[in-house]
Design an enzyme around this catalytic site. Structure first.
Site, PDB file in Angstrom:
ATOM      1  N   GLU A  18       0.677  -1.080   0.025  1.00 43.74           N
ATOM      2  CA  GLU A  18      -0.181   0.091  -0.075  1.00 43.74           C
ATOM      3  C   GLU A  18       0.875   1.314   0.225  1.00 43.74           C
ATOM      4  O   GLU A  18       2.024   1.327   0.466  1.00 43.74           O
ATOM      5  CB  GLU A  18      -0.993   0.015   1.319  1.00 43.74           C
ATOM      6  CG  GLU A  18      -0.389   0.122   2.534  1.00 43.74           C
ATOM      7  CD  GLU A  18      -0.964   0.630   3.574  1.00 43.74           C
ATOM      8  OE1 GLU A  18      -1.480   1.709   3.365  1.00 43.74           O
ATOM      9  OE2 GLU A  18      -1.199   0.113   4.732  1.00 43.74           O
ATOM     10  N   LYS A  36      -5.059  10.929   1.097  1.00 46.27           N
ATOM     11  CA  LYS A  36      -5.339   9.539   1.697  1.00 46.27           C
ATOM     12  C   LYS A  36      -6.568   9.007   1.205  1.00 46.27           C
ATOM     13  O   LYS A  36      -7.526   9.501   1.484  1.00 46.27           O
ATOM     14  CB  LYS A  36      -5.448   9.444   3.408  1.00 46.27           C
ATOM     15  CG  LYS A  36      -5.563   8.150   3.937  1.00 46.27           C
ATOM     16  CD  LYS A  36      -5.517   8.333   5.588  1.00 46.27           C
ATOM     17  CE  LYS A  36      -6.204   7.281   6.318  1.00 46.27           C
ATOM     18  NZ  LYS A  36      -6.515   7.619   7.741  1.00 46.27           N
ATOM     19  N   ASP A  49     -16.049   6.003  15.104  1.00 43.10           N
ATOM     20  CA  ASP A  49     -14.885   5.867  14.275  1.00 43.10           C
ATOM     21  C   ASP A  49     -14.331   4.417  14.148  1.00 43.10           C
ATOM     22  O   ASP A  49     -13.679   3.642  14.890  1.00 43.10           O
ATOM     23  CB  ASP A  49     -13.406   6.599  14.716  1.00 43.10           C
ATOM     24  CG  ASP A  49     -12.420   6.701  13.843  1.00 43.10           C
ATOM     25  OD1 ASP A  49     -12.300   6.124  12.689  1.00 43.10           O
ATOM     26  OD2 ASP A  49     -11.631   7.561  13.904  1.00 43.10           O
ATOM     27  N   ALA A  64     -12.804   1.762   7.262  1.00 42.42           N
ATOM     28  CA  ALA A  64     -13.431   1.359   6.133  1.00 42.42           C
ATOM     29  C   ALA A  64     -12.610  -0.084   5.940  1.00 42.42           C
ATOM     30  O   ALA A  64     -12.982  -1.023   5.061  1.00 42.42           O
ATOM     31  CB  ALA A  64     -13.348   2.139   5.081  1.00 42.42           C
ATOM     32  N   ASP A  65     -11.239  -0.405   6.685  1.00 43.26           N
ATOM     33  CA  ASP A  65     -10.588  -1.562   6.432  1.00 43.26           C
ATOM     34  C   ASP A  65     -11.425  -2.803   6.695  1.00 43.26           C
ATOM     35  O   ASP A  65     -11.227  -3.891   5.999  1.00 43.26           O
ATOM     36  CB  ASP A  65      -9.259  -1.533   6.992  1.00 43.26           C
ATOM     37  CG  ASP A  65      -8.222  -0.408   6.861  1.00 43.26           C
ATOM     38  OD1 ASP A  65      -8.544   0.201   5.676  1.00 43.26           O
ATOM     39  OD2 ASP A  65      -7.134  -0.414   7.231  1.00 43.26           O
ATOM     40  N   LYS A  94      -3.785  -2.055  14.470  1.00 45.84           N
ATOM     41  CA  LYS A  94      -2.853  -0.967  15.006  1.00 45.84           C
ATOM     42  C   LYS A  94      -3.133  -0.812  16.391  1.00 45.84           C
ATOM     43  O   LYS A  94      -4.064  -0.564  17.246  1.00 45.84           O
ATOM     44  CB  LYS A  94      -2.769   0.470  14.273  1.00 45.84           C
ATOM     45  CG  LYS A  94      -2.039   0.502  13.177  1.00 45.84           C
ATOM     46  CD  LYS A  94      -1.844   1.853  12.544  1.00 45.84           C
ATOM     47  CE  LYS A  94      -2.843   2.086  11.467  1.00 45.84           C
ATOM     48  NZ  LYS A  94      -2.782   1.342  10.296  1.00 45.84           N
TER      49      LYS A  94
HETATM   50  N1  PSU Z   1      -0.086   0.130   8.674  1.00 39.60           N
HETATM   51  C1  PSU Z   1       0.899   0.909   9.044  1.00 39.60           C
HETATM   52  N2  PSU Z   1       0.912   2.285   9.026  1.00 39.60           N
HETATM   53  C2  PSU Z   1      -0.051   2.987   8.520  1.00 39.60           C
HETATM   54  C3  PSU Z   1      -1.080   2.174   7.977  1.00 39.60           C
HETATM   55  C4  PSU Z   1      -1.051   0.780   8.121  1.00 39.60           C
HETATM   56  O1  PSU Z   1       2.138   0.391   9.660  1.00 39.60           O
HETATM   57  O2  PSU Z   1      -0.135   4.194   8.242  1.00 39.60           O
HETATM   58  C5  PSU Z   1      -2.381   3.018   7.275  1.00 39.60           C
HETATM   59  C6  PSU Z   1      -3.181   2.029   6.309  1.00 39.60           C
HETATM   60  O3  PSU Z   1      -3.238   2.655   5.013  1.00 39.60           O
HETATM   61  C7  PSU Z   1      -4.430   1.626   6.768  1.00 39.60           C
HETATM   62  C8  PSU Z   1      -4.644   3.208   7.719  1.00 39.60           C
HETATM   63  O4  PSU Z   1      -5.491   1.356   6.169  1.00 39.60           O
HETATM   64  O5  PSU Z   1      -3.427   3.397   8.008  1.00 39.60           O
HETATM   65  C9  PSU Z   1      -6.011   3.051   8.560  1.00 39.60           C
HETATM   66  O6  PSU Z   1      -6.684   4.333   8.576  1.00 39.60           O
HETATM   67  P1  PSU Z   1      -7.953   4.664   9.134  1.00 39.60           P
HETATM   68  O7  PSU Z   1      -7.743   4.332  10.455  1.00 39.60           O
HETATM   69  O8  PSU Z   1      -8.131   6.163   8.976  1.00 39.60           O
HETATM   70  O9  PSU Z   1      -8.984   3.752   8.359  1.00 39.60           O
HETATM   71 MN    MN Z   2     -11.327   6.601  10.934  1.00 33.88          MN
END
Ligand code: PSU
Ligand code: MN
Length: 316
Positions: free
Chosen positions: A37, A98, A150, A153-154, A171
């Site tokens: 990605e 993003k 929050d 969408a993943d 995470k």
């Molecule tokens: N993995 C990492 N660092 C990141 C991400 C993943 O080690 O920054 C990114 C990915 O693109 C993931 C996004 O889809 O963070 C999640 O963002 P959000 O919580 O806004 O969906």
């Molecule tokens: Mn979010």
């Protein structure tokens, strides 16, 4: 900055995909390819570390016997295998958007540079014919989600798009039990490689039992084949961060608590939340979370390469 508006209008998928020749040849010959990605490069890690990480991930995929393909949107095209010059721009520029599922059409129509999250990368990888994808940690249910709503969408993408995602879990800034509950509700297999405990990104321990343990790339490829024979969508493979690079749980928790307080005080919402929190814990830790993130990204790229090779039953 004013954005160029593309004159070309299309609703045909072939018109908007641009393949790197090596990736196109590999896909045509049914050789293993691993998607990487671009959001982790543009929004997840600082320059120039992000560029080193991208190169090292590509090397790790190759060492395992597969071909890497960084996925992004640029100039009105979906790029399957981003060239080095564009990669440098994505790594340096603070202006790359993003992109998640909802953002793809608008970014393609505008001609702007857009970095794809896990959700968006899965969509584009699947349409390009790539089955395996490596990242660091997926998005999930944020702490306090009962108030903020929050939820990344993943998670819904994993339920609907048939791509296997290799990550070190979700995470650690997230609410991991709630993230697992949503994944279970959405029917997403969570396969923990070589461990009975769910990994927590830069931390190996979460205190949460693995929903399912699995050992080795061949076994993982076998589950993916059966899952896809039934047309059941995506899979999440959780690979613990390498022991020598992983961080102690309590230390990371302290940095996260500080970062969450700052996010709230500064009114950070929506898609800015995750990049903000990652940036703040990186600063609070004096860069230690970045070193750990780099190491786990490389190891996930290696495992994804091995799974892709096992899937295509090549020697690699
Ligand atoms: N993995 C990492 N660092 C990141 C991400 C993943 O080690 O920054 C990114 C990915 O693109 C993931 C996004 O889809 O963070 C999640 O963002 P959000 O919580 O806004 O969906
Ligand atoms: Mn979010």
């Amino acid at each position: 900055m004013a954005r160029r508006i593309l004159i070309r209008m299309t609703d045909k998928i072939a018109d908007i995909f641009r393949f790197d020749p090596e990736v196109r040849d590999a896909l045509a010959a049914a050789r293993p390819v691993v998607a990487l990605e671009s959001t982790v490069i543009s929004h997840g890690l600082p320059y120039p570390r992000n560029l080193e990480t991208a190169a090292a991930m590509s090397d790790a995929v190759r060492a395992a016997g597969a071909i890497p393909a960084i996925i992004a949107v640029s100039g009105g095209f979906v790029r399957i295998g981003l060239d080095d010059k564009s990669l440098e721009r994505f790594a340096r520029s603070g202006e790359v958007e993003k992109l998640s599922r909802r953002d793809l059409g608008a970014c393609l129509a505008s001609g702007a540079d857009g970095a794809t999250t896990v959700a968006a990368t899965m969509i584009l990888a699947q349409k390009a014919g790539i089955k395996v994808f490596a990242t660091g940690g997926i998005g999930g249910v944020h702490r306090g989600a009962s108030e903020s709503f929050d939820i990344s969408a993943d998670l819904s993408e994993l339920s609907r798009t048939p791509v296997l995602v290799v990550a070190s879990g979700a995470k650690s800034i997230l609410d991991l039990p709630k993230t697992l509950e949503v994944l279970e509700a959405l029917g997403v297999p969570v396969l923990c490689e070589g461990t009975d405990e769910l990994p927590a990104f830069q931390v190996r321990e979460s205190g949460i039992p693995a929903p399912r343990r699995i050992d080795g790339a061949a076994a993982i490829a076998g589950v993916a084949k059966a899952h896809w024979a039934l047309e059941l969508g995506g899979l999440l493979v959780c690979n613990p961060a390498p022991a020598e690079a992983a961080l102690p749980r309590q230390l990371v928790e302290d940095w996260i608590t500080t970062a969450l307080d700052e996010a709230e005080a500064n009114g950070i919402i929506g898609k800015a939340v995750t990049p903000y929190l990652l940036g703040r814990i990186a600063e609070a830790s004096g860069g230690r979370t970045i070193d750990a993130n780099h190491a786990l990204l490389l190891d996930n790229a290696r495992l994804a390469g091995e799974i892709a090779c096992a899937y295509y039953e090549c020697a690699g």
